[in-house]
Design a protein around this motif. Sequence first.
Motif, PDB file in Angstrom:
ATOM      1  N   UNK A   1       8.793 -15.326   7.086  1.00 33.98           N
ATOM      2  CA  UNK A   1       9.122 -16.585   7.761  1.00 33.98           C
ATOM      3  C   UNK A   1       9.499 -17.676   6.773  1.00 33.98           C
ATOM      4  N   UNK A   2       8.966 -17.599   5.549  1.00 37.86           N
ATOM      5  CA  UNK A   2       9.214 -18.640   4.562  1.00 37.86           C
ATOM      6  C   UNK A   2      10.529 -18.432   3.833  1.00 37.86           C
ATOM      7  N   UNK A   3      10.776 -17.202   3.391  1.00 39.16           N
ATOM      8  CA  UNK A   3      11.963 -16.880   2.585  1.00 39.16           C
ATOM      9  C   UNK A   3      12.791 -15.868   3.368  1.00 39.16           C
ATOM     10  N   UNK A   4      13.866 -16.333   3.984  1.00 38.73           N
ATOM     11  CA  UNK A   4      14.627 -15.469   4.900  1.00 38.73           C
ATOM     12  C   UNK A   4      15.706 -14.668   4.181  1.00 38.73           C
ATOM     13  N   UNK A   5      16.266 -15.180   3.097  1.00 38.15           N
ATOM     14  CA  UNK A   5      17.332 -14.468   2.389  1.00 38.15           C
ATOM     15  C   UNK A   5      16.737 -13.320   1.581  1.00 38.15           C
ATOM     16  N   UNK A   6      17.267 -12.110   1.786  1.00 37.99           N
ATOM     17  CA  UNK A   6      16.724 -10.931   1.097  1.00 37.99           C
ATOM     18  C   UNK A   6      16.860 -11.052  -0.405  1.00 37.99           C
ATOM     19  N   UNK A   7      17.955 -11.689  -0.873  1.00 37.82           N
ATOM     20  CA  UNK A   7      18.160 -11.790  -2.319  1.00 37.82           C
ATOM     21  C   UNK A   7      17.174 -12.750  -2.984  1.00 37.82           C
ATOM     22  N   UNK A   8      16.500 -13.571  -2.193  1.00 34.14           N
ATOM     23  CA  UNK A   8      15.504 -14.499  -2.745  1.00 34.14           C
ATOM     24  C   UNK A   8      14.098 -13.910  -2.777  1.00 34.14           C
ATOM     25  N   UNK A   9      13.906 -12.748  -2.143  1.00 33.03           N
ATOM     26  CA  UNK A   9      12.563 -12.163  -2.093  1.00 33.03           C
ATOM     27  C   UNK A   9      12.015 -11.830  -3.493  1.00 33.03           C
ATOM     28  N   UNK A  10      12.815 -11.241  -4.399  1.00 35.45           N
ATOM     29  CA  UNK A  10      12.269 -10.981  -5.747  1.00 35.45           C
ATOM     30  C   UNK A  10      11.825 -12.257  -6.457  1.00 35.45           C
TER      31      UNK A  10
ATOM     32  N   UNK B   1      17.029 -21.840 -12.956  1.00 36.67           N
ATOM     33  CA  UNK B   1      15.979 -22.732 -12.441  1.00 36.67           C
ATOM     34  C   UNK B   1      16.313 -23.377 -11.106  1.00 36.67           C
ATOM     35  N   UNK B   2      17.601 -23.667 -10.870  1.00 39.71           N
ATOM     36  CA  UNK B   2      17.962 -24.309  -9.598  1.00 39.71           C
ATOM     37  C   UNK B   2      17.646 -23.404  -8.409  1.00 39.71           C
ATOM     38  N   UNK B   3      17.944 -22.129  -8.563  1.00 37.81           N
ATOM     39  CA  UNK B   3      17.641 -21.184  -7.481  1.00 37.81           C
ATOM     40  C   UNK B   3      16.125 -21.034  -7.322  1.00 37.81           C
ATOM     41  N   UNK B   4      15.416 -20.957  -8.423  1.00 43.88           N
ATOM     42  CA  UNK B   4      13.957 -20.847  -8.351  1.00 43.88           C
ATOM     43  C   UNK B   4      13.360 -22.066  -7.670  1.00 43.88           C
ATOM     44  N   UNK B   5      13.903 -23.242  -7.952  1.00 40.50           N
ATOM     45  CA  UNK B   5      13.396 -24.461  -7.329  1.00 40.50           C
ATOM     46  C   UNK B   5      13.609 -24.432  -5.824  1.00 40.50           C
ATOM     47  N   UNK B   6      14.760 -23.901  -5.396  1.00 37.16           N
ATOM     48  CA  UNK B   6      15.033 -23.814  -3.957  1.00 37.16           C
ATOM     49  C   UNK B   6      14.062 -22.858  -3.275  1.00 37.16           C
ATOM     50  N   UNK B   7      13.760 -21.733  -3.914  1.00 39.76           N
ATOM     51  CA  UNK B   7      12.798 -20.784  -3.343  1.00 39.76           C
ATOM     52  C   UNK B   7      11.408 -21.395  -3.313  1.00 39.76           C
TER      53      UNK B   7
END
Length: 437
Positions: A108-117, A147-153
């Motif tokens: 429910x928190x992280x919907x994009x599969x590529x962001x799961x790792x 870092x920008x992507x990590x911050x979004x996750x």
Amino acid sequence: MSELQLGLKQRGSLAMTPALQQAIGFLALSNAELSARLADLRLQDADLTTAGSEPGAWIGLARHVEAPAGRPRRLAWRDRAGLGGVETGTIAAAAPGLIAHVEAQLPLLVRAAEDRPVALAFLRALDPTGWLGAGLEEIADEAGCDPARAKAVLAQLQAAEPAGLFSRSLAECLSLQAEDRGLMTPAFAALLRNLPLLAEGRIDALAAACACPADEVAAMVRALRRMDPKPGAAFDQATGSAARAPDLILRRDGEGWLLELNADTTPALRLRPGDDPRSEAQRQARATAAALDRRNATVLTIAAEIVTRQDAHLRDTALPLAALTINDLARAAGVHRSTASRVTAAMVMAMPRRTVTLRALMSAAAPAARRTEDPPSVQAVLHRIGALIAAEDPRHPLSDAEIARLLLPEGAALARRTVAKYRTLAGIAPQSGRRKA
């Protein structure tokens, strides 16, 4: 005619009152020993009772320690290391109950599969309090993303329940809870930016910083006290306990550190209302409570100075301790030498990587080649001797005199026999024992 000259000397002394003796005695006790001592006092004094850890008590038991100016924002990585240069297996992992609780929310928190790792990298960095045990850039490197992507996750993960999980600082943890409860106003945000004023009890200064009346500040503080600075602790299902619970706990707080007296072991006192507040029993009870508050403030002041001096070593244990003696510590903390000695001998501090006594974070200064405010420590010299010997030609190993000459430009003025003593302390064989054909 001779003249009689009279010289007057003024001699100052501190009256050793029973209350002062009691306050000094408290400094030599660990939290567990102090609890036992206060239990004895409670049996003797009907106007005094011990109270366990209460909601909101953390405000007076914590202190933010700023990172020293000029410190690198990131430490060098090592091939063998995981997050933050720490051996991956040594990171204090969160309790299984907390991990399972957050994993159930991930879809429910992280919907994009590529962001799961990336989310799993944050989950591996979650410590038992619910805070992150590593910085954003370190976790991004671990996850192999920018870092920008990590911050979004991270922003998505911080919507987890209970509010406050995945925080990087005390202010961020409380801010997430304030937003969850609909309390985040400009005044409340100012309160969170000025938590040190609250810890010092400077309500007037806090009201000025928040640009609101003192009664409004008091209402915000009451709401703050109902918040939980360790939202992950409720999920700790670990059994068993260490040989001794720590007196102090140190963890990252943004770029700096959060240093706190362990609320689970630090005793609290409550005064029973007496018939006559001016009675001797009430006076003694108030003096004991004041002695406890003074003890706690002194312990935090001394421990905070140690954390500031040893910042580099605390972030990377491969770096040696800075030179810090009892006399140095006492001068910097503004306390008597005996006070610094009592506290460092009695207190044990839990850190992200290990638990040590405060005394173990001190090191004598080695003889310096020049007058400096930052002389090399004995531990630093031992590390340097080991590095020089590790890099030497095994067919022509360095003599103790040659090592002394190499150390001189680096600020350590050691005699040959001193090098021999340090080399022996490091368990390194003499020149003849290191020579290889």
